[in-house]
Design a protein around this motif. Structure first.
Motif, PDB file in Angstrom:
ATOM      1  N   PRO A   1      -3.954  -1.442  14.442  1.00 53.32           N
ATOM      2  CA  PRO A   1      -2.804  -2.228  13.992  1.00 53.32           C
ATOM      3  C   PRO A   1      -2.577  -3.406  14.927  1.00 53.32           C
TER       4      PRO A   1
ATOM      5  N   ASP B   1      -5.951  -1.055  -0.213  1.00 57.73           N
ATOM      6  CA  ASP B   1      -6.119  -0.108   0.893  1.00 57.73           C
ATOM      7  C   ASP B   1      -5.976  -0.896   2.195  1.00 57.73           C
ATOM      8  N   THR B   2      -6.251  -0.271   3.335  1.00 58.70           N
ATOM      9  CA  THR B   2      -6.036  -0.962   4.612  1.00 58.70           C
ATOM     10  C   THR B   2      -6.930  -2.192   4.737  1.00 58.70           C
TER      11      THR B   2
ATOM     12  N   HIS C   1      -0.675   5.055   9.466  1.00 52.62           N
ATOM     13  CA  HIS C   1      -0.535   4.043  10.529  1.00 52.62           C
ATOM     14  C   HIS C   1       0.149   4.751  11.697  1.00 52.62           C
TER      15      HIS C   1
ATOM     16  N   ASN D   1      -5.195  -6.157  13.087  1.00 44.26           N
ATOM     17  CA  ASN D   1      -4.120  -7.090  12.731  1.00 44.26           C
ATOM     18  C   ASN D   1      -3.566  -7.709  14.006  1.00 44.26           C
TER      19      ASN D   1
ATOM     20  N   ASN E   1       0.829  -1.208   0.000  1.00 47.15           N
ATOM     21  CA  ASN E   1       0.000   0.000   0.000  1.00 47.15           C
ATOM     22  C   ASN E   1       0.860   1.252   0.000  1.00 47.15           C
TER      23      ASN E   1
ATOM     24  N   ASN F   1       1.387   4.290   2.042  1.00 49.54           N
ATOM     25  CA  ASN F   1       1.003   4.684   3.401  1.00 49.54           C
ATOM     26  C   ASN F   1       2.061   5.573   4.035  1.00 49.54           C
TER      27      ASN F   1
ATOM     28  N   LYS G   1      -5.288   3.858  10.653  1.00 42.74           N
ATOM     29  CA  LYS G   1      -5.073   2.637  11.449  1.00 42.74           C
ATOM     30  C   LYS G   1      -4.189   3.084  12.602  1.00 42.74           C
TER      31      LYS G   1
ATOM     32  N   SER H   1      -9.247   1.424  11.956  1.00 37.12           N
ATOM     33  CA  SER H   1      -8.907   0.053  12.372  1.00 37.12           C
ATOM     34  C   SER H   1      -7.744   0.098  13.349  1.00 37.12           C
TER      35      SER H   1
ATOM     36  N   HIS I   1      -7.470   6.261   5.344  1.00 32.14           N
ATOM     37  CA  HIS I   1      -7.867   5.346   6.433  1.00 32.14           C
ATOM     38  C   HIS I   1      -6.848   5.494   7.564  1.00 32.14           C
TER      39      HIS I   1
ATOM     40  N   GLU J   1      -3.405   5.368   3.538  1.00 36.19           N
ATOM     41  CA  GLU J   1      -3.418   4.965   4.953  1.00 36.19           C
ATOM     42  C   GLU J   1      -2.405   5.772   5.761  1.00 36.19           C
TER      43      GLU J   1
ATOM     44  N   ASP K   1       3.603  -4.653   3.430  1.00 37.52           N
ATOM     45  CA  ASP K   1       3.345  -3.308   3.951  1.00 37.52           C
ATOM     46  C   ASP K   1       3.614  -2.287   2.837  1.00 37.52           C
TER      47      ASP K   1
END
Ligand code: V47
Length: 392
Positions: free
Chosen positions: A192, A376-377, A121, A232, A68, A70, A152, A190, A150, A119, A336
């Motif tokens: 991680p 995507d995520t 993170h 995850n 992705n 990110n 995460k 979401s 998104h 994303e 990743d």
């Protein structure tokens, strides 16, 4: 052309005959036991272990390998805990301690949007003084700047910390649910998989005493799944744990996933990410960390044991991009993303700037014999035109 999963497994004759019953189980989609897992760790026939894992990943994902675009953001390295494996945390007045301002975070969100990232993170230490509003404002600021990104964010131990600082620490599961709901309202998408380490009391007490234990980590993810969030799961291996501990950890995740799948939860574990211990200058820096072969084996065994988790990620930052390529041939289907900044571990770099372009990730995937698929995520395919993108 890669051999398809069924062709490979039906004609598959491992040179270690002790693996034959495991091959049969894999061909017939039967879950492996703890004893099977240990045998996969002990056999010298690593080629068969990796080929078998490859057959499973091919059955699930064909020739696709995911990445992705990110940004990882580590908002602060100040942490109330002092985990022995951790080279990231600093105490508040220690040299190198930082906490990014909301302005820093909003600049990062702008950069992420301009780069076409899908994303962000976001994880950090358990900062003793940042208020709960810092975290909700961080999320809402990002969403104002980049509504399609998104987010995460926050490992289970951070969620428990947020429950404590927002005076919901004594409310148990209800407190966790109410914190996650607040974060979702502010923009969280979401969780991680970090902070799971190894679910074992002895290892916990020796290497990360003070951190939440396995049951609490699982509670947080269960609540997130019940609230409809995907999450995850990780496993930090190659320090003071045994191979038995790793297999037990994988089986615990498998059981929890079964529970989420069969209950009314709409969220589940999307990916399992084995994280090799990077000694750095942590308190465990006298340990060598796992070897490349142990890393390959662990990825392959993760794929074989976790038959109810769709994705196995070889996080290139910790595995290196070169090893991640091998791992794609041994059970992993995801590496990743572009990352950009990463402060928790540094393998091939002395700085937090650890970036790979989408072109380099795609080249690495193609070179390993796979078709790069930008996701995507939530593992939906992305259709991209330069910096603009949409979910296919
Ligand atoms: O929680 C800390 C681990 C985790 C070290 O969910 C270390 O997609 C190795 O969880 N050596 C953060 N590992 C990373 C993480 C992650 C990474 C990529 C993707 C996802 C995902 C999650 O790193 C921490 C901790 O378990 N960690 N120190 C170390 N010295």
């Amino acid at each position: 052309m890669r051999t398809s999963a069924l062709q490979l497994t039906e004609n598959f004759a491992p040179s270690d005959k002790a693996l034959v019953p495991i091959v049969e189980k894999v061909v017939h989609d039967e879950s492996l036991t703890a004893e099977d897992g240990l045998l996969l760790y002990e056999t010298t026939d690593l080629w068969s272990v990796c080929s078998l894992a490859d057959s499973v990943r091919t059955k699930l994902h064909g020739n696709n390998a995911f990445y992705n675009i990110n940004r990882h953001v580590n908002y602060s390295n100040v942490c109330a805990l002092s985990c022995k494996f951790c080279d990231f945390y600093r105490k508040k007045d220690q040299e190198g301690a930082y906490a990014h301002s909301l302005e820093d975070i909003s600049n990062e969100a702008t950069q992420a949007r301009l780069a076409g990232a899908t994303e962000m993170h976001i994880v950090g230490g358990l900062h003793p003084w940042l208020p709960f509003s810092y975290y909700t404002q961080m999320l809402s600021t990002i969403k104002e700047i980049a509504p399609d990104i998104h987010i995460k964010a926050f490992t289970a131990v951070e969620i428990v910390h947020l429950a404590r600082i927002s005076k919901r620490g004594r409310d148990g599961i209800a407190g966790i649910a109410s914190v996650i709901n607040d974060l979702v309202d502010a923009g969280l998408g979401s969780l991680p998989g970090g902070g799971a380490e190894v679910f074992d009391e002895r290892i916990h007490d020796e290497a990360y005493r003070g951190k939440i234990k396995g049951e609490q980590w699982l509670d947080v993810h269960r609540v997130a799944h019940e609230l409809g969030l995907n999450t995850n799961a990780t496993m930090l291996y190659g320090h003071i744990e045994t191979r038995e501990d790793r297999i037990k950890h994988m089986l615990t995740i498998r059981e929890e996933q079964d529970r989420s799948i069969t209950s009314s939860s709409s969220g589940t574990f999307q990916a399992f990410i084995p994280l090799p211990f990077i000694p750095g200058v942590s308190e465990l820096s006298h340990l060598p960390g796992p070897s490349g072969i142990e890393n390959l084996r662990t990825i392959a065994i993760s794929r074989l044991m976790l038959d109810n988790v769709p994705h196995i990620k070889a996080f290139w930052i910790m595995q290196t991009l070169h090893m991640a390529q091998h791992m794609l041939q041994c059970g992993a289907d995801d590496i990743d993303g572009t990352v950009m900044w990463y402060d928790i571990t540094k393998v091939e770099s002395n700085t937090t700037h650890q970036e790979s372009s989408a072109e380099d990730l795609c080249r690495a995937i193609r070179d390993a014999g796979f078709v790069p698929v930008e996701r995507d995520t939530l593992y939906r395919e992305i259709e991209r035109d330069g910096k603009s993108w949409s979910v296919r």
